[in-house]
Design an enzyme around this catalytic site. Structure first.
Site, PDB file in Angstrom:
ATOM      1  N   LYS A 293      46.604  45.543  47.454  1.00 38.58           N
ATOM      2  CA  LYS A 293      47.333  44.894  46.355  1.00 38.58           C
ATOM      3  C   LYS A 293      48.436  45.758  45.742  1.00 38.58           C
ATOM      4  CE  LYS A 293      43.594  41.893  44.731  1.00 38.58           C
ATOM      5  NZ  LYS A 293      42.894  41.381  43.552  1.00 38.58           N
TER       6      LYS A 293
ATOM      7  N   ASP B 259      45.632  36.932  39.279  1.00 37.78           N
ATOM      8  CA  ASP B 259      44.241  37.246  38.889  1.00 37.78           C
ATOM      9  C   ASP B 259      44.040  37.109  37.375  1.00 37.78           C
ATOM     10  OD1 ASP B 259      43.141  37.804  41.409  1.00 37.78           O
ATOM     11  OD2 ASP B 259      43.768  39.895  41.339  1.00 37.78           O
TER      12      ASP B 259
HETATM   13  P1  NAP Z   1      37.921  48.954  40.449  1.00 35.19           P
HETATM   14  O1  NAP Z   1      39.408  49.020  40.328  1.00 35.19           O
HETATM   15  O2  NAP Z   1      37.226  49.797  41.443  1.00 35.19           O
HETATM   16  O3  NAP Z   1      37.325  49.278  38.968  1.00 35.19           O
HETATM   17  C1  NAP Z   1      35.942  49.356  38.778  1.00 35.19           C
HETATM   18  C2  NAP Z   1      35.643  49.557  37.283  1.00 35.19           C
HETATM   19  O4  NAP Z   1      34.224  49.556  37.128  1.00 35.19           O
HETATM   20  C3  NAP Z   1      36.156  50.880  36.718  1.00 35.19           C
HETATM   21  O5  NAP Z   1      36.508  50.705  35.370  1.00 35.19           O
HETATM   22  C4  NAP Z   1      34.910  51.767  36.837  1.00 35.19           C
HETATM   23  O6  NAP Z   1      34.879  52.841  35.903  1.00 35.19           O
HETATM   24  C5  NAP Z   1      33.819  50.779  36.510  1.00 35.19           C
HETATM   25  N1  NAP Z   1      32.524  51.170  37.056  1.00 35.19           N
HETATM   26  C6  NAP Z   1      32.166  51.190  38.364  1.00 35.19           C
HETATM   27  N2  NAP Z   1      30.890  51.587  38.478  1.00 35.19           N
HETATM   28  C7  NAP Z   1      30.441  51.826  37.210  1.00 35.19           C
HETATM   29  C8  NAP Z   1      29.202  52.263  36.662  1.00 35.19           C
HETATM   30  N3  NAP Z   1      28.156  52.545  37.449  1.00 35.19           N
HETATM   31  N4  NAP Z   1      29.097  52.382  35.314  1.00 35.19           N
HETATM   32  C9  NAP Z   1      30.137  52.097  34.514  1.00 35.19           C
HETATM   33  N5  NAP Z   1      31.341  51.691  34.964  1.00 35.19           N
HETATM   34  C10 NAP Z   1      31.494  51.563  36.303  1.00 35.19           C
HETATM   35  O7  NAP Z   1      37.422  47.470  40.765  1.00 35.19           O
HETATM   36  P2  NAP Z   1      38.153  46.086  40.353  1.00 35.19           P
HETATM   37  O8  NAP Z   1      39.026  45.640  41.463  1.00 35.19           O
HETATM   38  O9  NAP Z   1      38.723  46.250  38.993  1.00 35.19           O
HETATM   39  O10 NAP Z   1      36.901  45.072  40.327  1.00 35.19           O
HETATM   40  C11 NAP Z   1      35.935  45.159  39.297  1.00 35.19           C
HETATM   41  C12 NAP Z   1      34.956  43.979  39.377  1.00 35.19           C
HETATM   42  O11 NAP Z   1      35.659  42.761  39.178  1.00 35.19           O
HETATM   43  C13 NAP Z   1      34.220  43.854  40.711  1.00 35.19           C
HETATM   44  O12 NAP Z   1      32.877  43.505  40.443  1.00 35.19           O
HETATM   45  C14 NAP Z   1      34.936  42.698  41.396  1.00 35.19           C
HETATM   46  O13 NAP Z   1      34.069  41.984  42.259  1.00 35.19           O
HETATM   47  C15 NAP Z   1      35.300  41.833  40.188  1.00 35.19           C
HETATM   48  N6  NAP Z   1      36.466  40.965  40.482  1.00 35.19           N
HETATM   49  C16 NAP Z   1      36.278  39.611  40.417  1.00 35.19           C
HETATM   50  C17 NAP Z   1      37.336  38.768  40.690  1.00 35.19           C
HETATM   51  C18 NAP Z   1      37.138  37.284  40.617  1.00 35.19           C
HETATM   52  O14 NAP Z   1      37.982  36.536  41.150  1.00 35.19           O
HETATM   53  N7  NAP Z   1      36.112  36.804  39.969  1.00 35.19           N
HETATM   54  C19 NAP Z   1      38.589  39.300  41.032  1.00 35.19           C
HETATM   55  C20 NAP Z   1      38.761  40.691  41.069  1.00 35.19           C
HETATM   56  C21 NAP Z   1      37.664  41.523  40.798  1.00 35.19           C
HETATM   57  P3  NAP Z   1      35.548  54.292  36.258  1.00 35.19           P
HETATM   58  O15 NAP Z   1      37.026  54.145  35.999  1.00 35.19           O
HETATM   59  O16 NAP Z   1      34.880  55.219  35.315  1.00 35.19           O
HETATM   60  O17 NAP Z   1      35.237  54.567  37.709  1.00 35.19           O
END
Ligand code: NAP
Length: 299
Positions: free
Chosen positions: A88, A124
């Site tokens: 992305k 998104d």
């Molecule tokens: P990302 O860029 O990898 O960000 C992950 C986030 O989660 C970061 O803020 C990270 O904190 C935090 N995190 C991960 N593990 C953690 C833990 N054990 N404890 C506390 N915080 C934690 O991922 P993303 O692309 O933003 O996606 C995040 C979520 O959104 C995923 O579950 C994804 O499936 C969902 N999502 C859903 C849709 C939809 O269409 N419904 C679309 C996009 C994403 P740090 O910065 O400290 O690592």
């Protein structure tokens, strides 16, 4: 939808017939991995519901072939594609135009091909907000919102949320510096604070809406919860971006606290709906899209 006027030509001359000059509408999604994606089943249902000739296919594209893949979109006359993890951000280097919102968010999930000119959008965040307003929280103006996490998805959501003029948005992240950086970067867009998870006790009693954008609670770690359930205020709105499972541990706990809950399925459907509307100029058949995703999840 704002972009609809741009696509009148398509609707009038081409999309009605399918794709370009009566050719089928070529669409797809690129990512690595890609086999888990529900986008093909959702957009195939959308094309069918609208009576449009075309196809939407998944393409497994590795990082070192991304530029070639985008050249292929032009060469093969694809009307558009979705872009998913991990492309992305990098894909922006290979496009002709980037929509203002996508540029600020720093990521593109939808590409539209207008006669070889590729424009990148991010649907998104606006998809999430449309789903949230339709399904759980119709009015966001003046509301105090807590966003858990500050990763890629959070950027799209916080940007779109700030367009709704909330009273205050607090972004809390495990790595607090990332939340504070986002708050500084977008201070001009609205009232936005960044903090660490350990500061939540002060923030939580004041919030009207909690949005979990972390991956905590996602399959297979379905018992995990980003908050201690006792911290969740009673009878607020709690939303989770995760849609596998549909009802995360956070949402289950919030329901016990009398909260209105909202799952990530709607975000997925509406980000797809905006993309479909960009490509076709048609109003997306949202219920057919949602039904197709749900059916494929239950298979
Ligand atoms: P990302 O860029 O990898 O960000 C992950 C986030 O989660 C970061 O803020 C990270 O904190 C935090 N995190 C991960 N593990 C953690 C833990 N054990 N404890 C506390 N915080 C934690 O991922 P993303 O692309 O933003 O996606 C995040 C979520 O959104 C995923 O579950 C994804 O499936 C969902 N999502 C859903 C849709 C939809 O269409 N419904 C679309 C996009 C994403 P740090 O910065 O400290 O690592």
């Amino acid at each position: 939808m704002g972009e609809q006027a741009n696509h009148e030509k398509w609707e009038g001359e081409q999309a009605r017939e399918g794709g370009r000059a009566g050719q089928p509408l070529l669409l797809g999604v690129i990512g690595d991995p890609i086999q888990h994606s529900k986008s093909p089943v959702m957009h195939t249902a959308a094309l069918k519901a609208c009576g449009l000739a075309g196809a939407y296919l998944p393409f497994h594209v590795k990082g070192n072939r991304l530029e070639e893949a985008i050249r292929g979109v032009r060469a093969l006359g694809f009307r558009g594609i979705n872009v998913t993890v991990p492309h992305k951000v990098e894909v922006m280097d290979y496009l002709d135009r980037i929509d203002e919102g996508a540029r600020l968010i720093g990521a593109v999930n939808t590409i539209v091909n207008d006669d070889g000119v590729l424009t990148g959008y991010n649907t998104d965040g606006i998809g999430y907000i449309r789903s949230l307003k339709e399904e759980a929280a119709p009015e966001l103006r003046g509301k105090r919102v807590l966003v858990l996490g500050s990763g890629g998805a959070a950027r799209g959501i916080v940007y779109a949320l700030l367009q709704e003029e909330p009273g205050l948005v607090t972004v809390a992240n495990r790595t607090a510096v990332k939340a504070r950086e986002m708050a500084n970067e977008w201070a001009h867009l609205g009232r936005l604070n960044g903090c660490g998870m350990e500061e939540l006790d002060e923030v939580l009693p004041e919030v009207d809406l909690i949005i979990n954008t972390t991956s905590v609670g996602m399959h297979p770690h379905v018992g995990d919860c980003p908050l201690d359930s006792r911290q969740i205020p009673e009878e607020i709105v709690v939303s989770d971006l995760i849609y596998n499972p549909l009802k995360t541990e956070l949402l289950q706990q919030a329901e016990v606290r009398g909260c209105t809950i909202h799952s990530g399925l709607g975000m997925f459907v509406y980000q797809g709906a905006y993309a479909f509307e960009h490509w076709t100029g048609r109003t997306a058949p949202v219920e057919a899209m949602r039904a197709a995703v749900l059916a494929s999840m239950h298979q």
